[in-house]
Design an enzyme around this catalytic site. Structure first.
Site, PDB file in Angstrom:
ATOM      1  N   HIS A  83      -0.621   4.255  -0.407  1.00 54.73           N
ATOM      2  CA  HIS A  83       0.465   3.705  -1.221  1.00 54.73           C
ATOM      3  C   HIS A  83       1.124   2.500  -0.548  1.00 54.73           C
ATOM      4  O   HIS A  83       1.236   1.428  -1.134  1.00 54.73           O
ATOM      5  CB  HIS A  83       1.518   4.785  -1.498  1.00 54.73           C
ATOM      6  CG  HIS A  83       2.657   4.293  -2.318  1.00 54.73           C
ATOM      7  ND1 HIS A  83       3.755   3.651  -1.772  1.00 54.73           N
ATOM      8  CD2 HIS A  83       2.876   4.308  -3.657  1.00 54.73           C
ATOM      9  CE1 HIS A  83       4.586   3.311  -2.731  1.00 54.73           C
ATOM     10  NE2 HIS A  83       4.086   3.699  -3.882  1.00 54.73           N
ATOM     11  N   HIS A 116       0.378  12.637 -10.054  1.00 55.77           N
ATOM     12  CA  HIS A 116       0.737  11.441  -9.301  1.00 55.77           C
ATOM     13  C   HIS A 116       0.256  11.546  -7.850  1.00 55.77           C
ATOM     14  O   HIS A 116       0.595  12.503  -7.148  1.00 55.77           O
ATOM     15  CB  HIS A 116       2.259  11.300  -9.341  1.00 55.77           C
ATOM     16  CG  HIS A 116       2.797  10.041  -8.767  1.00 55.77           C
ATOM     17  ND1 HIS A 116       3.889  10.013  -7.937  1.00 55.77           N
ATOM     18  CD2 HIS A 116       2.411   8.740  -8.919  1.00 55.77           C
ATOM     19  CE1 HIS A 116       4.179   8.766  -7.613  1.00 55.77           C
ATOM     20  NE2 HIS A 116       3.288   7.965  -8.193  1.00 55.77           N
TER      21      HIS A 116
HETATM   22  O1  G3P Z   1       1.112   4.301 -11.147  1.00 53.41           O
HETATM   23  C1  G3P Z   1       2.340   4.902 -11.385  1.00 53.41           C
HETATM   24  C2  G3P Z   1       3.162   4.993 -10.126  1.00 53.41           C
HETATM   25  O2  G3P Z   1       2.358   5.474  -9.089  1.00 53.41           O
HETATM   26  C3  G3P Z   1       3.754   3.676  -9.744  1.00 53.41           C
HETATM   27  O3  G3P Z   1       4.602   3.725  -8.653  1.00 53.41           O
HETATM   28  O4  G3P Z   1       5.170   3.421  -6.292  1.00 53.41           O
HETATM   29  O5  G3P Z   1       4.371   5.618  -7.093  1.00 53.41           O
HETATM   30  O6  G3P Z   1       2.793   3.722  -6.908  1.00 53.41           O
HETATM   31  P1  G3P Z   1       4.214   4.135  -7.171  1.00 53.41           P
HETATM   32 MG    MG Z   2       0.994   4.592  -7.746  1.00 59.17          MG
END
Ligand code: G3P
Ligand code: MG
Length: 244
Positions: free
Chosen positions: A54, A12
């Site tokens: 993000h 992630h």
């Molecule tokens: O793409 C999965 C995840 O990254 C979605 O949530 O807020 O971490 O971008 P976020």
């Molecule tokens: Mg994400």
């Protein structure tokens, strides 16, 4: 069900919380832990350059302030996106999407590109990110997986580059999600992991789509998802889960 070319384990934002999120340093660290697929968040500068970030605003993860999408790339590219995390990463820049593409294609790594538009720029971001992805991965065996919480972004990506695989991101099972995913020709659903159950997995798999989860940081949750027969796990804990 079509063959699934992507990894079960996806790092992630590059390497979770171990490095500044959405930087090349993070992807390199994730790779050091054995990861071969990464998730990142992509939006547009004011002059239309896709880059990784993000939040809509700069202050949490850079030394800049204000809405990132209001700045041009020449300004954004000079920001420090590493010092907020730790001194080790001081001076780490915001990466352009193109740099991340080169890193992935040059190493045979796979990418899940989350289209994360600045509010109000959903369609433009989906369209431009898809066009850049098609160009940057041209001739590669496996295209990046485009995902978004915003159906308008996926719709625009589909219109621009229909051959690129798409997945709908869900933090709740809002009314109509399944029909929207089908209409967008999605190959997968990426859910908050708590939303997967025998019923939701059967619904999604029954339509020939794959089941992926974010953000899974506990062993009990990962075991549950694997037992349910889901296909992909996006994690921050690159130090806990070994993709091998
Ligand atoms: O793409 C999965 C995840 O990254 C979605 O949530 O807020 O971490 O971008 P976020
Ligand atoms: Mg994400």
């Amino acid at each position: 069900m079509n063959p699934w070319p992507y990894s079960r384990w996806v790092a992630h934002r590059g390497a979770g919380k171990l490095a500044p999120e959405n930087t090349l340093a993070a992807l390199r660290l994730g790779a050091h832990y054995g990861y071969r697929m990464f998730e990142c968040d992509v939006k547009l500068s004011s002059d239309g350059v896709p880059f990784l970030l993000h939040d809509a605003t700069l202050q949490r993860t850079t030394n800049g302030h204000g809405t990132a999408g209001d700045k041009d790339w020449s300004e954004l590219s000079r920001l420090d996106a590493g010092s907020w995390h730790s001194r080790t990463f001081a001076g780490e820049p915001l990466p352009a999407f193109e740099q991340v593409a080169r890193f992935c294609t040059g190493n045979g790594f796979l990418l899940n590109v989350e289209i994360k538009p600045t509010p109000g720029h959903e369609a433009e971001t989906g369209s431009l990110v898809a066009q850049h992805a098609a160009r940057l991965w041209h001739g590669q065996a496996v295209a990046p997986l485009l995902s978004s919480f915003r159906p308008e972004s996926l719709q625009a990506a589909m219109a621009a580059e229909p051959q690129l695989p798409r997945a709908l991101l869900l933090d709740t099972l809002w009314d109509g999600w399944f029909g929207v995913a089908r209409a967008l020709g999605c190959v997968g659903i990426v859910c908050n992991h708590a939303l997967w159950s025998e019923e939701t997995v059967a619904t999604v798999k029954g339509a020939g789509m794959r089941c992926l989860s974010y953000t899974v940081n506990d062993e009990w949750a990962a075991s549950r998802l694997i037992a349910l027969g889901t296909d992909g796990i996006i994690t921050d804990r690159v130090d806990l889960f070994s993709p091998a």
